[in-house]
Design an enzyme around this catalytic site. Structure first.
Site, PDB file in Angstrom:
ATOM      1  N   VAL A  83      -0.502  -3.448   5.732  1.00 10.72           N
ATOM      2  CA  VAL A  83      -1.818  -3.749   5.155  1.00 10.72           C
ATOM      3  C   VAL A  83      -2.703  -4.465   6.172  1.00 10.72           C
ATOM      4  O   VAL A  83      -2.341  -5.514   6.701  1.00 10.72           O
ATOM      5  CB  VAL A  83      -1.679  -4.613   3.894  1.00 10.72           C
ATOM      6  CG1 VAL A  83      -3.043  -4.767   3.217  1.00 10.72           C
ATOM      7  CG2 VAL A  83      -0.670  -4.007   2.930  1.00 10.72           C
ATOM      8  N   SER A  84      -3.870  -3.906   6.437  1.00 12.22           N
ATOM      9  CA  SER A  84      -4.789  -4.431   7.449  1.00 12.22           C
ATOM     10  C   SER A  84      -6.073  -4.953   6.816  1.00 12.22           C
ATOM     11  O   SER A  84      -6.555  -4.406   5.817  1.00 12.22           O
ATOM     12  CB  SER A  84      -5.136  -3.325   8.451  1.00 12.22           C
ATOM     13  OG  SER A  84      -6.156  -3.749   9.334  1.00 12.22           O
ATOM     14  N   PRO A  85      -6.677  -6.007   7.424  1.00 15.67           N
ATOM     15  CA  PRO A  85      -7.986  -6.472   6.967  1.00 15.67           C
ATOM     16  C   PRO A  85      -9.139  -5.722   7.635  1.00 15.67           C
ATOM     17  O   PRO A  85     -10.307  -5.968   7.308  1.00 15.67           O
ATOM     18  CB  PRO A  85      -7.986  -7.940   7.420  1.00 15.67           C
ATOM     19  CG  PRO A  85      -7.226  -7.915   8.702  1.00 15.67           C
ATOM     20  CD  PRO A  85      -6.146  -6.866   8.511  1.00 15.67           C
TER      21      PRO A  85
ATOM     22  N   ASP B 238      -4.193  -2.654  14.555  1.00 14.96           N
ATOM     23  CA  ASP B 238      -4.695  -4.030  14.583  1.00 14.96           C
ATOM     24  C   ASP B 238      -4.547  -4.642  15.971  1.00 14.96           C
ATOM     25  O   ASP B 238      -5.276  -5.555  16.343  1.00 14.96           O
ATOM     26  CB  ASP B 238      -3.938  -4.904  13.569  1.00 14.96           C
ATOM     27  CG  ASP B 238      -4.284  -4.572  12.135  1.00 14.96           C
ATOM     28  OD1 ASP B 238      -5.364  -4.013  11.900  1.00 14.96           O
ATOM     29  OD2 ASP B 238      -3.466  -4.881  11.246  1.00 14.96           O
TER      30      ASP B 238
END
Length: 686
Positions: free
Chosen positions: A278-280, A386
Site C-alpha cells: 500500500v502506497s501513499p 516508492d
C-alpha cells in the site's frame, strides 16, 4: 515493589475520584516521549539507499504509549506506536529488560506490544540482524537507545497517568489516501476472494477513543494501512512522514493552545496496519523520462526500474506528506467525534515466540508443506515504485540473470533444499544459510494477540500485504466472534515486536514482485502465520495458556559498527558556535550526534511579548520549521545549521527571533553546550 505500591495507591485514589462520575469499564493511561535519533551522519532506515544520510530534522520522532487495565481481573496490556520504520527484536528485548528493572513483572514481553508507523525518514542501525544494517554501515547504538529509552519513558508516563475511563470504537472509509503499488500481484489472488472487496487496498480506518470518567479525552489510537513513503529517498531530514504529521495535527487540536509538540497530556497515535503493498503516492507510478505510466508487470521504463517513480498528490514530497497526513487526521477527528459504541469486556493477551523456518502445514487438499529458512529474491533488489533499487533488477523476476547468479555464488550458494523450498523465488541472498558475522535475518519471531473487550489487536512481525492482512483478520474473526460476539472488531497492528520483512499471499508470492521476493520464509509463510494466530486466538477465548516457545537471541554484544564517530567541532577563526551572519539564520554549528537533545530542541522560534519577555512558539518538533545541518566534507570540523521557518497564515504580527542550541566536542573529547540567537525581525500583515 515501590512501583506496585504507588500504583495500588493510585488506583485507590482514582476509585475515590470517580464517585459521582460516569461509570467506567477500564483504567487507562497514555504517555508520549521523544525518541528522535541522530540527526547527522546516519543512514536512514527504509529505502536501503546508501546516499540517504540524516542531516537535520523536519519534525521529531515520538513514542506514544497506551495502557489498558481491566478493573475486574486486573489484567493489563500496553500498546505503543513509535515514529520509526519498524520495531526490531532487539528494541523489544531491551525495552522489556528496562521495564522489568523498573516495574518488576508488571510489563513483560507477553503484554507489551510495540508497533512502528513505518516512516522511511528515521535513522537506521537499530536492527540486530546483518541484512538490515548493511546500508547504515553496521549498528548504531545511539539510534537503538534513543528508541529504547524513549519507549520506556512513554510507558512510564502512561503508567503514571492511569485513571478510570471508557473506550469507544468507530470506523469509516478514508479515500484518496492510499493505492496498491503492486496491483498485478494482487490480481494473482482468486477472483472469488477479490470479489468480496470493493478496493485492492483497505480503505477502512479503525479508531479507539479514550476518555476519562467525566468524558474528557485521554487519547486516541487508530489503524490505517499506508506506507510511510510520502517523503522520498532523497530526503535527509528526520520526519514522522504522513502518520507522524497526522499525530502532530491531532495532538495540536486536542491539547491546550500554545502547547509545544510532545508536551500535551492528550496522546494521538496513527498506528500502522497491513500496508505491505500500500502506497501513499496516489497518482501512481510514472516514468520520469517520458511522463508516461510505467510497465505494469515489472515497474520499469524501457527496462529501467530507476525511472519508474510513484507520485504523491502534492507538488513535492513535503506537500504530499502534508496532504496524506491531513487526510488521516481529518478522518480520525470525524471518527473520534462520532465514536459512541462503547468497548466492553475483559483485558487479556496471548503471546508466543515461534521459529518460522520449518513449520509443517497440511493444505486443504491434503498436501503437506513447510516453511523455509529466510531468503531474499531478485526482485527485492529492484525496490518499489516508492523507492526503486539499483543495478538493473526488475520486479516480477522468477529467473534472475547470469551476472547476478554468478555473484550470488560468491556470497552463499543456496542449497538444493533451499532452492526447492523457496521456489519459484530465484534466490539473490540466501540469508538463512549465512551466519557470518552473525545471523542475517530472524528465525524466531514474536507473535501476539491482545484483547480489549470486544476489540482484538493482532500484532504481526512484518509487512502483511492487503490480502494477507484480510486473511489473518478473517481467520481470527472465525475464532473470536463465536465467543466475544459478532460485533467484535479485529485489527492488524503492523511491524510489531520483530521485523521479519514482508508477508505476501501464496498467490502473490508466485508473482515475485518486491513483496513476494521479500517474503522470506517461502511461499507458505502466510499460512504458517495464520495457523499460529489461530492457535493464540483459540487459547485466548478458552482461557488457556500457550507455551512461550524458543527464546530469541539478543545479539547486542555481537554488533559491529563502521559509522565514524564525531572527532571534534570547530567554528572558523574569529567566529563562535551559534553565531549567525545574516537574518536568514545560518549558524555555525556542531555535530547533532554530540547530544540528541531528547525532550528538548535544536531550535526555537520566539515571539517578543509585553515587557520584552520572549515566548517560545515553535520548536524543531513543529511542521513549520526545518533544521538543516551541513558539513562541507567529513573531516572538516566546521559545520553549519540552516534553520528555516515557513510562516503560516494567521501567525500573529510582532517581533520574533530564532535561537539555535547544540553541543560541541573539543579535541580532548569534552562536550560543551552552546546557543546562538538571530537578529530580531518583524512579522507583518501583507
Amino acid at each position: 515493589m515501590k512501583g506496585l505500591l504507588a500504583y495500588s495507591l493510585l488506583l485507590l485514589i482514582s476509585l475515590l475520584v470517580v464517585v459521582g462520575s460516569e461509570s467506567t469499564e477500564y483504567f487507562i493511561g497514555s504517555g508520549i516521549h521523544d525518541i528522535t535519533g541522530p540527526a547527522a551522519n546516519v543512514n536512514m532506515m527504509g529505502y536501503a539507499n546508501p546516499s540517504q544520510i540524516s542531516n537535520g530534522i523536519h519534525f521529531r520522532q515520538r513514542s506514544r504509549a497506551f495502557i489498558f487495565h481491566d478493573k475486574r481481573n486486573k489484567s493489563r496490556i500496553v500498546f505503543v506506536s513509535i515514529d520509526a520504520c519498524m520495531v526490531d527484536q532487539i528494541v523489544k528485548l531491551e525495552v522489556v529488560k528496562k521495564l522489568k528493572a523498573r516495574f518488576g513483572n508488571l510489563y513483560t514481553e507477553e503484554n507489551v506490544c510495540i508497533s512502528g508507523i513505518h516512516t522511511h525518514s528515521g535513522p537506521g542501525g537499530f536492527l540486530q540482524y546483518v541484512l538490515f544494517d548493511i546500508t547504515s554501515l553496521g549498528f548504531v547504538n545511539q539510534t537503538l537507545f534513543a528508541y529504547v529509552d524513549g519507549i520506556v519513558e512513554s510507558i512510564a508516563k502512561a503508567h503514571a497517568s492511569i485513571k478510570p475511563g471508557n473506550i469507544f470504537v468507530n470506523q469509516g472509509e478514508l479515500l484518496h489516501s492510499n493505492i496498491n503499488r503492486s496491483p498485478t500481484a494482487y490480481l494473482f489472488n482468486p477472483k472469488k476472494e477479490r470479489s468480496k472487496y470493493k478496493y485492492d487496498v483497505d480503505k477502512e480506518m479503525v479508531l479507539l477513543k479514550l476518555a476519562d470518567a467525566k468524558g474528557h479525552g485521554i487519547g486516541m489510537v487508530n489503524w490505517f494501512a499506508v506506507h510511510g513513503t510520502s517523503m522520498n529517498n532523497t530526503n535527509e531530514l528526520i520526519s514522522g512522514d504522513n502518520k507522524g504529521y497526522a499525530s502532530y495535527l491531532f495532538e495540536k487540536e486536542m491539547n491546550a493552545k500554545g502547547t509545544l509538540p510532545g508536551n500535551g497530556s492528550f496522546v494521538a497515535a496513527f498506528a500502522q496496519s497491513n500496508e505491505g503493498d500500500v502506497s501513499p503516492n496516489t497518482r501512481g507510478a510514472f516514468c520520469t523520462n517520458t511522463g508516461k505510466p510505467c510497465d505494469k508487470n515489472h515497474s520499469t521504463c524501457g527496462g529501467d526500474d530507476t525511472k519508474c517513480i510513484g507520485r504523491g498528490p502534492g507538488v513535492d514530497m513535503f506537500d504530499s506528506t502534508k496532504i496524506i497526513g491531513h487526510n488521516q487526521f481529518s478522518k480520525a477527528k470525524e471518527l473520534y467525534d462520532g465514536a459512541k459504541k462503547k468497548v466492553t469486556g475483559p483485558i487479556d493477551f496471548r503471546h508466543m515466540y515461534v521459529d518460522m523456518t520449518n513449520i509443517s502445514l497440511t493444505l486443504k487438499n491434503g498436501t503437506k508443506v513447510h516453511t523455509c529458512k529466510p531468503a531474499m529474491g531478485f526482485s527485492f533488489a529492484a525496490g518499489t515504485t516508492d523507492g526503486p533499487g539499483m543495478f538493473g533488477f526488475q520486479q516480477g523476476s522468477t529467473t534472475g540473470n547470469e551476472f547476478w547468479n554468478l555473484i550470488v555464488k560468491f556470497l552463499e550458494k543456496p542449497s538444493k533444499q533451499q532452492i526447492a523450498c523457496q521456489h519459484p523465488k530465484p534466490i539473490l541472498l540466501d540469508t538463512g544459510e549465512i551466519n557470518f558475522p552473525y545471523r542475517w535475518q530472524p528465525f524466531i519471531v514474536d507473535l501476539q494477540v491482545l484483547r480489549i473487550g470486544n476489540f482484538v489487536i493482532v500484532a504481526v512481525p512484518g509487512e502483511f500485504t492487503t490480502m494477507s492482512g484480510r486473511r489473518v483478520r478473517d481467520a481470527v474473526h472465525k475464532v473470536v466472534d463465536a465467543h466475544f460476539g459478532n460485533d467484535t472488531t479485529v485489527v492488524i497492528a503492523g511491524l510489531s515486536n520483530t521485523y521479519a520483512d514482508y508477508i505476501a499471499t501464496y498467490e502473490e508470492y508466485h508473482a515475485q514482485r518486491y513483496e513476494g521476493a521479500s517474503t522470506i520464509y517461502g511461499p507458505h509463510t502466510l499460512q504458517a502465520y495464520i495457523s499460529k494466530f489461530v492457535k493464540l486466538s483459540k487459547a485466548l477465548v478458552k482461557g488457556k495458556s500457550v507455551k512461550p516457545g524458543p527464546t530469541p537471541p539478543n545479539l547486542l554484544k555481537k554488533q559491529l559498527s563502521f559509522v565514524p564517530g564525531v572527532v571534534f567541532d570547530s567554528a572558523p577563526i574569529g567566529k563562535k558556535f551559534g553565531q549567525n551572519d545574516t537574518v536568514e539564520v545560518l549558524f555555525y554549528s556542531a555535530n547533532p550526534r554530540n547530544n540528541l537533545m531528547t525532550q528538548q530542541t535544536f531550535l526555537t522560534v520566539e515571539r517578543q511579548e509585553k515587557h520584552g519577555k520572549w515566548r517560545v512558539v515553535l520548536t524543531d518538533g513543529d511542521w513549520e520549521t526545518r533544521f538543516y545541518w551541513n558539513k562541507p566534507f567529513i573531516l572538516d570540523p566546521v559545520s553549519t545549521a540552516r534553520i528555516t521557518w515557513t510562516i503560516s497564515p494567521g501567525t500573529p504580527v510582532g517581533t520574533y527571533r530564532i535561537q539555535h542550541f547544540g553541543h560541541s566536542k573539543g579535541l580532548l573529547g569534552n562536550i560543551q553546550s552552546f546557543h546562538g540567537t538571530s537578529n530580531n525581525f518583524k512579522v507583518t500583515l501583507h
